[in-house]
Design a protein around this motif. Sequence first.
Motif, PDB file in Angstrom:
ATOM      1  N   ILE A  56       0.854  -1.198   0.000  1.00 46.22           N
ATOM      2  CA  ILE A  56       0.000   0.000   0.000  1.00 46.22           C
ATOM      3  C   ILE A  56       0.891   1.250   0.000  1.00 46.22           C
ATOM      4  N   GLY A  59       2.314   2.176  -3.181  1.00 45.13           N
ATOM      5  CA  GLY A  59       1.366   2.593  -4.197  1.00 45.13           C
ATOM      6  C   GLY A  59       0.873   1.463  -5.085  1.00 45.13           C
ATOM      7  N   GLU A  62      -4.436  -0.666  -2.786  1.00 46.05           N
ATOM      8  CA  GLU A  62      -5.294   0.393  -2.265  1.00 46.05           C
ATOM      9  C   GLU A  62      -5.664   0.068  -0.813  1.00 46.05           C
ATOM     10  N   TYR A  63      -5.569   1.053   0.070  1.00 50.77           N
ATOM     11  CA  TYR A  63      -5.739   0.848   1.511  1.00 50.77           C
ATOM     12  C   TYR A  63      -7.137   0.341   1.875  1.00 50.77           C
ATOM     13  N   THR A  64      -8.172   1.033   1.445  1.00 47.59           N
ATOM     14  CA  THR A  64      -9.527   0.729   1.907  1.00 47.59           C
ATOM     15  C   THR A  64      -9.963  -0.686   1.537  1.00 47.59           C
ATOM     16  N   SER A  65      -9.726  -1.103   0.310  1.00 44.76           N
ATOM     17  CA  SER A  65     -10.160  -2.445  -0.094  1.00 44.76           C
ATOM     18  C   SER A  65      -9.385  -3.519   0.678  1.00 44.76           C
TER      19      SER A  65
END
Length: 177
Positions: A56, A59, A62-65
């Motif tokens: 994460i 890059g 993705e953090y939220t998923s």
Amino acid sequence: MDILSKESLDAVAAFMRTHALWAAPILFGIMVLEGIVLTTFIFSGSVMIVAAGALIQAGVLEYTSCFLAIFVGFWLGDWINYEIGRQGEPWFRNLGAVKKRPAMMAKAEKLIENYGVVAIFISRFMGPSRAFVTFLAGTCHMPPKDFHMATAVSTFLLTWGLLNAGMTGLQLWDKFK
């Protein structure tokens, strides 16, 4: 080629970028399986979460998923394990090892009765013992509301902590390499 060389890490990052859509479902599945007493020793979720945190930070993911996949996977695995304990309680109590040690089962019941929420919370941070505690919580008929509250709070904290440890670890690696 050194495993920690820039070329090796770039190759892993390129592979992960290409297949990033698979990260959340894979993390979810591993977390579910790690929560079940029969498979907890096969899957190392903590290592995967820290690695996901590093990806994460780089890059790649993705953090939220990732956070949601890990959180829901952990919680679902614990719930399945709790239900296995609840539904399998008669079978479990008839196991030879358990039948021969009624005092041990009485101590487990007392532990869950007196410290159930705290035991669930603390076990979250103690690796494979978590699966045994959640199984016993089901076997000893811990109230579902208490179980889910303790699991949700401790799972949130562990998921956040391990993802951020991976992110911070990569920041430090980049800073000091």
